[in-house]
Motif scaffolding. Sequence first.
Motif, PDB file in Angstrom:
ATOM      1  N   LEU A  89       0.676  -1.303   0.069  1.00  0.00           N
ATOM      2  CA  LEU A  89      -0.003   0.031   0.106  1.00  0.00           C
ATOM      3  C   LEU A  89       0.952   1.216  -0.022  1.00  0.00           C
ATOM      4  CD1 LEU A  89      -2.154  -0.898   3.219  1.00  0.00           C
ATOM      5  CD2 LEU A  89      -2.425  -1.844   0.737  1.00  0.00           C
ATOM      6  N   HIS A  99     -12.905   6.998  -4.100  1.00  0.00           N
ATOM      7  CA  HIS A  99     -13.031   5.336  -3.551  1.00  0.00           C
ATOM      8  C   HIS A  99     -13.133   4.736  -4.908  1.00  0.00           C
ATOM      9  CE1 HIS A  99     -13.833   6.726   0.445  1.00  0.00           C
ATOM     10  NE2 HIS A  99     -13.600   5.534   0.629  1.00  0.00           N
ATOM     11  N   GLY A 131      -9.028  -0.557  -5.241  1.00  0.00           N
ATOM     12  CA  GLY A 131      -7.929  -0.323  -4.726  1.00  0.00           C
ATOM     13  C   GLY A 131      -7.745   0.627  -3.815  1.00  0.00           C
ATOM     14  N   THR A 132      -8.489   1.626  -3.806  1.00  0.00           N
ATOM     15  CA  THR A 132      -8.265   2.695  -2.523  1.00  0.00           C
ATOM     16  C   THR A 132      -8.570   2.222  -1.360  1.00  0.00           C
ATOM     17  OG1 THR A 132      -9.131   4.434  -4.105  1.00  0.00           O
ATOM     18  CG2 THR A 132      -9.655   4.780  -1.646  1.00  0.00           C
ATOM     19  N   VAL A 133      -7.577   2.324  -0.328  1.00  0.00           N
ATOM     20  CA  VAL A 133      -7.873   2.038   1.050  1.00  0.00           C
ATOM     21  C   VAL A 133      -8.274   2.940   2.079  1.00  0.00           C
ATOM     22  CG1 VAL A 133      -6.413   1.072   3.047  1.00  0.00           C
ATOM     23  CG2 VAL A 133      -5.933   0.337   0.525  1.00  0.00           C
ATOM     24  N   TYR A 163     -10.185  -0.857   4.940  1.00  0.00           N
ATOM     25  CA  TYR A 163     -10.939  -1.579   3.841  1.00  0.00           C
ATOM     26  C   TYR A 163      -9.984  -1.289   2.475  1.00  0.00           C
ATOM     27  CZ  TYR A 163     -13.318   2.805   3.351  1.00  0.00           C
ATOM     28  OH  TYR A 163     -13.642   4.111   3.029  1.00  0.00           O
ATOM     29  N   ALA A 164     -10.118  -2.146   1.708  1.00  0.00           N
ATOM     30  CA  ALA A 164      -9.763  -1.949   0.244  1.00  0.00           C
ATOM     31  C   ALA A 164     -11.068  -2.054  -0.489  1.00  0.00           C
ATOM     32  CB  ALA A 164      -8.718  -2.793  -0.116  1.00  0.00           C
ATOM     33  N   LYS A 221      -3.633   3.785  -1.356  1.00  0.00           N
ATOM     34  CA  LYS A 221      -4.073   2.843  -1.978  1.00  0.00           C
ATOM     35  C   LYS A 221      -3.217   1.653  -2.412  1.00  0.00           C
ATOM     36  CE  LYS A 221      -3.366   3.488  -6.729  1.00  0.00           C
ATOM     37  NZ  LYS A 221      -3.664   3.857  -8.046  1.00  0.00           N
ATOM     38  N   VAL A 222      -3.750   0.493  -2.916  1.00  0.00           N
ATOM     39  CA  VAL A 222      -3.014  -0.744  -2.887  1.00  0.00           C
ATOM     40  C   VAL A 222      -2.237  -0.584  -4.195  1.00  0.00           C
ATOM     41  CG1 VAL A 222      -3.130  -3.145  -3.268  1.00  0.00           C
ATOM     42  CG2 VAL A 222      -4.610  -1.963  -1.861  1.00  0.00           C
ATOM     43  N   MET A 267      -3.733  -6.514  -5.172  1.00  0.00           N
ATOM     44  CA  MET A 267      -5.311  -6.414  -5.129  1.00  0.00           C
ATOM     45  C   MET A 267      -5.852  -7.681  -5.468  1.00  0.00           C
ATOM     46  SD  MET A 267      -6.936  -3.645  -4.369  1.00  0.00           S
ATOM     47  CE  MET A 267      -8.335  -4.453  -4.761  1.00  0.00           C
TER      48      MET A 267
END
Lengths: 303, 303
Positions: free
Chosen positions: B60, B167, B170-172, B189-190, B208-209, B213
């Motif tokens: 991340l 959002h 892949g957004t965390v 959360y992702a 973000k990741v 993913m």
Amino acid sequence: MLVRTCLALALLIALPAIADEAKKTPTPKELLAKASPAEWRTPDPKNLVYMDLPQGRVILELAQDWSPEHAANIRTLIREHYFDGTQVIRVQDNFVTQWGDPDGDDKKKAKSLGTAKQTLPPEFTRKGGSYTFTPLPDGDVYAPEVGFSEGFPVARDTKAGEAWIAHCYGTVGVARDTGAETGNGSSLYAIIGQAPRNLDRNLAVAGKVLKGMDILSAYPRGGEPMGFYDAPSQRVTIRSVRLAADLPAAERTPIQVLRTDSKTFAALVEAKRNRRDDFYTRPAGKIDLCNINVPVRDPTKKP
Amino acid sequence: MLVRTCLALALLIALPAIADEAKKTPTPKELLAKASPAEWRTPDPKNLVYMDLPQGRVILELAQDWSPEHAANIRTLIREHYFDGTQVIRVQDNFVTQWGDPDGDDKKKAKSLGTAKQTLPPEFTRKGGSYTFTPLPDGDVYAPEVGFSEGFPVARDTKAGEAWIAHCYGTVGVARDTGAETGNGSSLYAIIGQAPRNLDRNLAVAGKVLKGMDILSAYPRGGEPMGFYDAPSQRVTIRSVRLAADLPAAERTPIQVLRTDSKTFAALVEAKRNRRDDFYTRPAGKIDLCNINVPVRDPTKKP
């Protein structure tokens, strides 16, 4: 005096009720529980496909009115048990899960399509004709207008006289080779990520998944380019694919879909545009076509 | 005469080249291979988080400039090894994979946050300030303007003087309770499905990741409401979470991100707006913010 007292009393009674209502906007669950039986649609069993996987049953609804030749060919393939023993061959993260004959591209080894057609006209859009359409209010990045038609997420360009089912999460499309007419329904894909709307109008949409996306979306991603599995052992084998219409009533899975031209659906869309629960501090005030899930229920179960 | 001959010769040589180029627009892979070293950004190791799961490493990037207090608290939690042994507790189909302390909501059993803060200011949007911004040309359903800022998908409302990370897949984000200040980064959360943009401006985005993913999106979906797992045995245990900055160079995973203000990124966006390969009969001509993946590479490997 009596009138004034009565009015005052009426206000006393009415005001808290109004305040309560404003505070307690019904949740989506409550809205659904109150939907009238007429707001639920029972899909035509000729359009209902059961795909039985080791992890459970996936139910698809064919988009008969949007790609009739594809629906007919897929029915032929199903009735001749083409899909039984075919496999999930590709899972590309944030894109698609695809199934079919792993040797489909190899003319010598490919499974026979039986009496089904090898090529089909490219039913990528629907030109003219009449269909129900419930528009959404917030626009779309890809198309002049979007909305729902009998449960399907639809985009359209009325100037060009064209409409098409959008590639949203759960949309099922017809895989094909480079030629536009090379799709025949023997290999299908379901969208498992962010809606790849650039596929719209480039592929025929066969229908959508009503139930079982939780199965199709959770398979391990394939290691080859485009998410194809490296080894045959990674593929999941499809036990059988059947049309609901071909099974005795007792073997059918009861399923209904909320009508997308119903008041309850409109209320659900509005509830999602503007979330009223305490968690949300700033309702979005907008909704994108592919952010709306069309509710499905088992009519034999109490809500 | 010599000039004319030379011109004719030049045309003879140039024309086929032009025709070839028009036919052979570079593919995304070719564009990436040609990117100059300066177009790749090496993330600050203080913002790089390695989350080691039984299925592999997830990487991340913390959004330091967008939610600095959250980034600082998450760093504290990581450095005190808070996350080691916590679990993936929730996988809701087409929505989120969430991890943290399964007993986090139970005051008696919850794991101590150590020296990390219990509550944080709600860094849901960024007000004013300067940041790089590469706008996208096709609009957005949810916000007046969208684009990229140092790899993050960003929406903004310049009239209101606000910007926020969207959002997207892949957004965390930082899980929280009802109160806006109840998030602290101990549960994250992702996004694993269609971008739930109605979460924008309602939750702090942690980052973000960049990689992994395919792991986070393929866990079995939970059977409880909101995708929580029914049984503790269904939860996946996180081996460790570390900051790249805290590891010796030899133990770091080499990773670079394509600059979103680079020429190559612009060319990739255009290539996705208008696919030129033979498969596509009708290029979309449009692209949605969350349909763009920011390329990541291992700089020690040849492209």
